[in-house]
Scaffold this active site. Structure first.
Site, PDB file in Angstrom:
ATOM      1  N   TRP A 358       4.411 -15.294  14.656  1.00  0.00           N
ATOM      2  CA  TRP A 358       4.165 -14.733  15.989  1.00  0.00           C
ATOM      3  C   TRP A 358       2.853 -13.972  16.034  1.00  0.00           C
ATOM      4  O   TRP A 358       2.320 -13.696  17.100  1.00  0.00           O
ATOM      5  CB  TRP A 358       5.330 -13.821  16.428  1.00  0.00           C
ATOM      6  CG  TRP A 358       5.370 -12.465  15.759  1.00  0.00           C
ATOM      7  CD1 TRP A 358       5.466 -12.216  14.426  1.00  0.00           C
ATOM      8  CD2 TRP A 358       5.295 -11.170  16.396  1.00  0.00           C
ATOM      9  NE1 TRP A 358       5.483 -10.861  14.187  1.00  0.00           N
ATOM     10  CE2 TRP A 358       5.377 -10.192  15.374  1.00  0.00           C
ATOM     11  CE3 TRP A 358       5.190 -10.741  17.715  1.00  0.00           C
ATOM     12  CZ2 TRP A 358       5.340  -8.823  15.644  1.00  0.00           C
ATOM     13  CZ3 TRP A 358       5.155  -9.369  17.961  1.00  0.00           C
ATOM     14  CH2 TRP A 358       5.226  -8.432  16.942  1.00  0.00           C
ATOM     15  N   ASP A 359       2.314 -13.663  14.856  1.00  0.00           N
ATOM     16  CA  ASP A 359       1.033 -12.970  14.759  1.00  0.00           C
ATOM     17  C   ASP A 359      -0.021 -13.644  15.634  1.00  0.00           C
ATOM     18  O   ASP A 359      -0.893 -12.986  16.190  1.00  0.00           O
ATOM     19  CB  ASP A 359       0.507 -13.021  13.308  1.00  0.00           C
ATOM     20  CG  ASP A 359       1.454 -12.431  12.292  1.00  0.00           C
ATOM     21  OD1 ASP A 359       2.672 -12.529  12.482  1.00  0.00           O
ATOM     22  OD2 ASP A 359       0.956 -11.893  11.285  1.00  0.00           O
ATOM     23  N   GLU A 489      11.027  -4.581  11.277  1.00  0.00           N
ATOM     24  CA  GLU A 489      11.921  -5.301  10.359  1.00  0.00           C
ATOM     25  C   GLU A 489      12.656  -4.354   9.416  1.00  0.00           C
ATOM     26  O   GLU A 489      13.390  -4.806   8.542  1.00  0.00           O
ATOM     27  CB  GLU A 489      11.129  -6.344   9.575  1.00  0.00           C
ATOM     28  CG  GLU A 489      10.656  -7.489  10.475  1.00  0.00           C
ATOM     29  CD  GLU A 489       9.714  -8.452   9.775  1.00  0.00           C
ATOM     30  OE1 GLU A 489       9.218  -8.118   8.693  1.00  0.00           O
ATOM     31  OE2 GLU A 489       9.458  -9.531  10.342  1.00  0.00           O
ATOM     32  N   LYS A 602       8.814   0.302  10.753  1.00  0.00           N
ATOM     33  CA  LYS A 602       7.778  -0.413   9.998  1.00  0.00           C
ATOM     34  C   LYS A 602       6.499  -0.599  10.821  1.00  0.00           C
ATOM     35  O   LYS A 602       5.390  -0.482  10.318  1.00  0.00           O
ATOM     36  CB  LYS A 602       8.324  -1.787   9.590  1.00  0.00           C
ATOM     37  CG  LYS A 602       7.367  -2.619   8.751  1.00  0.00           C
ATOM     38  CD  LYS A 602       7.977  -3.975   8.454  1.00  0.00           C
ATOM     39  CE  LYS A 602       7.083  -4.813   7.561  1.00  0.00           C
ATOM     40  NZ  LYS A 602       7.501  -6.216   7.489  1.00  0.00           N
ATOM     41  N   GLN A 603       6.660  -0.976  12.078  1.00  0.00           N
ATOM     42  CA  GLN A 603       5.496  -1.278  12.923  1.00  0.00           C
ATOM     43  C   GLN A 603       5.910  -1.101  14.378  1.00  0.00           C
ATOM     44  O   GLN A 603       7.088  -0.973  14.679  1.00  0.00           O
ATOM     45  CB  GLN A 603       5.015  -2.710  12.678  1.00  0.00           C
ATOM     46  CG  GLN A 603       5.977  -3.791  13.128  1.00  0.00           C
ATOM     47  CD  GLN A 603       5.684  -5.134  12.470  1.00  0.00           C
ATOM     48  OE1 GLN A 603       6.159  -5.386  11.373  1.00  0.00           O
ATOM     49  NE2 GLN A 603       4.928  -5.979  13.142  1.00  0.00           N
TER      50      GLN A 603
HETATM   51  C1  BGC Z   1       5.409  -8.295   9.727  1.00  0.00           C
HETATM   52  C2  BGC Z   1       5.640  -9.416  10.711  1.00  0.00           C
HETATM   53  C3  BGC Z   1       4.555 -10.447  10.527  1.00  0.00           C
HETATM   54  C4  BGC Z   1       4.450 -10.907   9.077  1.00  0.00           C
HETATM   55  C5  BGC Z   1       3.261 -11.814   8.846  1.00  0.00           C
HETATM   56  C6  BGC Z   1       5.368  -8.855   8.312  1.00  0.00           C
HETATM   57  O1  BGC Z   1       5.125  -7.828   7.404  1.00  0.00           O
HETATM   58  O2  BGC Z   1       6.462  -7.350   9.820  1.00  0.00           O
HETATM   59  O3  BGC Z   1       5.591  -8.887  12.032  1.00  0.00           O
HETATM   60  O4  BGC Z   1       4.816 -11.547  11.339  1.00  0.00           O
HETATM   61  O5  BGC Z   1       4.294  -9.782   8.238  1.00  0.00           O
HETATM   62  O6  BGC Z   1       2.065 -11.146   9.108  1.00  0.00           O
END
Ligand code: BGC
Length: 771
Positions: A358-359, A489, A602-603
């Site tokens: 999804w990035d 996550e 986390k984000q």
């Molecule tokens: C992030 C995800 C991301 C993935 C790839 C993970 O650490 O939490 O949002 O899609 O890394 O960059």
């Protein structure tokens, strides 16, 4: 003061020491790519020290069989990985029978320089070999941006003292493996290796997926600028080809080997004759010659910088950092082929398998939308459009019906590759990011036809998914979405993730309103879509509207914030400032169980939603949510700080925005996360661009106008960026007292600065007082 490993320079990344223990780090930093292929910065000459060999060909993947403890129905059979492909940079150098190998030499001088303006990698060193021979080498190489199937290396050697025999053996080696292979399997098998005249080729095929890649080389050698009179001996092995030049050297002689390489894949050429075609292409490159090829390559880079550079005055490290990020994004994706996409590590390592996340839509898309021609962002959308059937199949495997689509969390060809249930089945917000990118594209480019031609089909399928994925709660008297994972996550299987519910509501509303406007403006196209998608407007659209009106969006009314999910306030409320710095990053110090139960994020999660839908909230609401959630965020995804920086800047909290921006700006160059050895954080690099353009520059698209609300980090004297709106380039420069906007196009640009609307005529320049 610069405490980076790299010298401060506006356009170059410069390493001045040979540090074998950081060899993998530098292989990532100095990686090259041109959208069609890429490689880590492995040395040309033999190197017996630690190294991660990495050569990648865009779109070519191997379905590495899944490893999983407890198999859950719906799991994919494989994880697509971009395989480490044939290594073509190698040039073995032997001096009087002794192999040049920096791991065995005393390295007296060493300098590696990546010129980002030109896309040229140069390495020079002086090494003393175990026998005492002193050798000076200059190696230059590039992967052509103007002819992306070709690359060239110039490798010069001078030996100090004495005379003797020098041997160069440029080689191709297809006998390669991935460090990240689930079963230690080899991903390639031999097709053929052949030599013909001065050329050699190795053709290999990926197992299972059957991609055929032909890599060919033609070399030439000069001594002191004159063509060498030696005849090379060419030899093809099973998966290898070598071309050996044996010459006599004396003191002061300079030998220059030029290696021209062509890499052709069956994605773009019929497989039958691909080996000979590759040889021909390598031969043509040799005919063109290194300097002429380099010149066209430079011009291609210069065009990219002309339309996508960011200039920061007063902070050379920031300047270097942002150019590095822009450079890497352009190396990774050039947007000419809708079958290709952007892996989180691009072509710089094996992690994440080179697959699409999804990035792309959530972080990288705005960069390409604003810095490249419209067709580039369109191709990113078409990639998903082409995967629609597979997304419908994927949803079908999970029990959804009637044309509902769930796009994969991770994919190469549209099939899901990810296999952790809490992400594969639950991190469904990705579907929303894909829908939002369509909206973003249309409002940015004005290409409304995209909706009728392609976009609505995707939107309808995603809306069908949301409509089935929510259920009516008798308890809440609302529609709820249960069992999801949000962008955070560090929490799984939650109910009513605010971000996911917002995205679902937004998608349903946008799809319904886009269909309605098409119905009135273009009934024929509308009917076409209804037929193609077997849409039942009375039933489906009215159901979507009903969900839009009644979806549950958790909130804490006393605190005046949205709730990340049901029950979030049951957690022990702490902030990241309460954490012992020695326990960070949490994911390396705490058990997973402890992380899941904690309040730490986390984000961006709620804030990711505020970023997308900011126009729906007043400033105070944004501020309350920002203060609450940012203080609980540990930013353990590289994607995190940039979104926070954009929001902080919109709240005029420039210092906080700047602090957050710094966490992304030089993430890889200064290796904050101690993992650059695995590859670069390509998609988070786009986040850094967002921090500047949408953050400090405050760029938004509103009501068919490009709007700016700039703020100025105190550490900078000025900054400027070039973006396109409706495909018309413009430059925005911000300094302490004014904003200067220049229309670089031949068309008018509707604009607003601090809310003042104006129309900028072709070529016009306008100044606005800084607020
Ligand atoms: C992030 C995800 C991301 C993935 C790839 C993970 O650490 O939490 O949002 O899609 O890394 O960059």
């Amino acid at each position: 003061m610069n405490d980076s490993r790299f010298q401060s320079d506006e356009w170059k990344i410069i390493e001045t020491r040979f540090e074998p223990e950081r060899g993998r780090d530098s292989e990532s930093i100095f990686a090259l790519g041109n959208g069609m292929m890429g490689q880590r910065a492995n040395f040309e000459e033999t190197y017996s020290g630690d190294s991660l060999q990495g050569t990648y060909v865009a779109g070519v993947y191997y379905p590495d069989k899944t490893v999983v403890g407890w198999w859950k129905n719906g799991y994919p059979e494989y994880f697509a990985k971009v395989p480490n492909a044939l290594s073509w940079t190698g040039i073995e150098v032997k001096i009087d029978g002794e192999t040049l190998d920096l791991a065995r030499c005393e390295v007296k001088e060493f300098r590696r320089e990546l010129d980002m303006r030109e896309g040229l990698l140069t390495r020079t060193f002086t090494a003393v070999m175990p026998s005492g021979r002193r050798v000076n080498v200059t190696a230059r190489r590039f992967l052509s941006m103007s002819d992306p199937e070709c690359a060239a290396i110039s490798y010069s050697v001078a030996i100090t003292g004495g005379s003797g025999q020098l041997q160069f053996t440029p080689w191709l080696n297809g006998d390669v493996y991935n460090e990240d292979a689930n079963y230690g399997e080899k991903f390639w098998e031999n097709e053929m290796a052949e030599c013909e005249g001065a050329r050699a080729v190795v053709v290999a095929q990926t197992r299972k997926t059957g991609f055929v890649v032909a890599t060919a080389m033609e070399n030439n050698l000069t001594v002191n600028g004159w063509a060498a009179t030696v005849t090379p001996v060419l030899k093809a092995g099973k998966m290898t080809a070598h071309c050996t030049y044996t010459c006599e050297y004396s003191q002061g002689d300079i030998f220059e080997l030029r290696k021209y390489v062509a890499v052709l894949s069956s994605m773009n050429h019929p497989a039958e004759n691909i080996g000979h075609q590759a040889m021909r292409a390598a031969g043509e490159a040799a005919q063109t010659g290194f300097e002429a090829m380099l010149q066209s390559h430079r011009e291609a880079w210069s065009a990219r910088w002309e339309h996508g550079d960011i200039v920061i005055k007063g902070d050379i490290e920031a300047q270097q950092g942002i150019r590095f990020n822009i450079f890497q994004l352009n190396q990774t994706y050039t947007g000419e082929d809708p079958r290709l996409n952007i892996g989180p590590k691009g072509f710089t390592g094996e992690k994440y398998g080179g697959s699409t996340y999804w990035d792309t839509e959530a972080f990288a898309f705005p960069f390409y939308l604003s810095t490249a021609d419209t067709h580039v962002a369109r191709n990113l959308l078409l990639y998903r459009y082409k995967h629609l059937e597979k997304a419908i199949e994927n949803a079908g495997k999970l029990g959804f019906t009637g044309g509902a689509a769930l796009y994969p969390m991770v994919t190469m060809n549209g099939e899901e590759c990810h296999n952790e249930w809490e992400i594969t089945f639950e991190e469904i917000h990705r579907n929303g990011a894909i829908a939002y990118a369509i909206y973003n594209y249309v409002r940015h480019t004005g290409d409304h036809d995209y909706l009728a031609g392609y976009g609505l089909e995707v939107l309808i399928a995603i809306s069908r998914f949301w409509a089935q994925r929510c259920n009516w709660s008798d308890e809440k008297k609302k529609y709820v979405i249960l069992g999801v994972t949000g962008p955070n996550e560090y929490e799984n299987n939650v109910n009513n993730n605010w971000y996911t519910n917002m995205l679902a509501r937004w998608t349903l509303r946008y799809t319904a309103s886009s269909l309605e406007s098409l119905r009135t403006t273009s009934p024929v196209k509308y009917n076409g879509i209804v037929t193609r998608t077997r849409l039942s407007p009375e039933k489906e659209i009215s159901n979507w509207n009903e969900i839009v009106q009644n979806i549950y969006l958790p909130a804490h009314h006393d605190l005046g914030i949205f709730l990340q999910q049901d029950g979030f306030m049951d957690k022990v409320q702490q902030t990241a400032a309460d954490l012992d710095p020695a326990e960070r990053p949490l994911n390396q110090h705490w058990s997973w169980d402890r992380i899941l139960r904690s309040v730490f994020i986390k984000q961006a999660d709620v804030l990711q939603g505020i970023y997308l839908f900011e126009d729906e909230f007043d400033e105070e609401t944004i501020r309350r949510n920002f203060d609450f959630y940012e203080s609980r965020c540990v930013h353990e995804s590289s994607l995190s700080p940039s979104i926070h920086a954009v929001i902080a800047a919109s709240l005029h909290d420039t210092d906080r925005a700047y602090t957050l921006y710094l966490r992304t700006a030089r993430l890889d160059l200064d290796d904050y996360n101690r993992e650059v050895k695995d590859g670069l954080h390509i998609t988070s690099m786009a986040g850094t661009w967002l921090s500047i353009v949408e953050g400090f520059g405050g760029m938004r698209i509103r009501n068919d106008r490009v709007c700016f609300n700039p703020v100025m980090p105190v550490a900078w004297k000025s900054y400027s960026f070039i973006i396109r709106f409706r495909n018309n380039p413009m430059r925005v420069e911000v300094n302490g007292s004014e904003i200067n906007v220049v229309n670089l196009s031949q068309s008018e640009i509707p604009l607003a600065v601090y809310g003042e609307s104006v129309t900028l005529k072709a070529g016009e320049e306008m100044k606005f007082g800084k607020k």
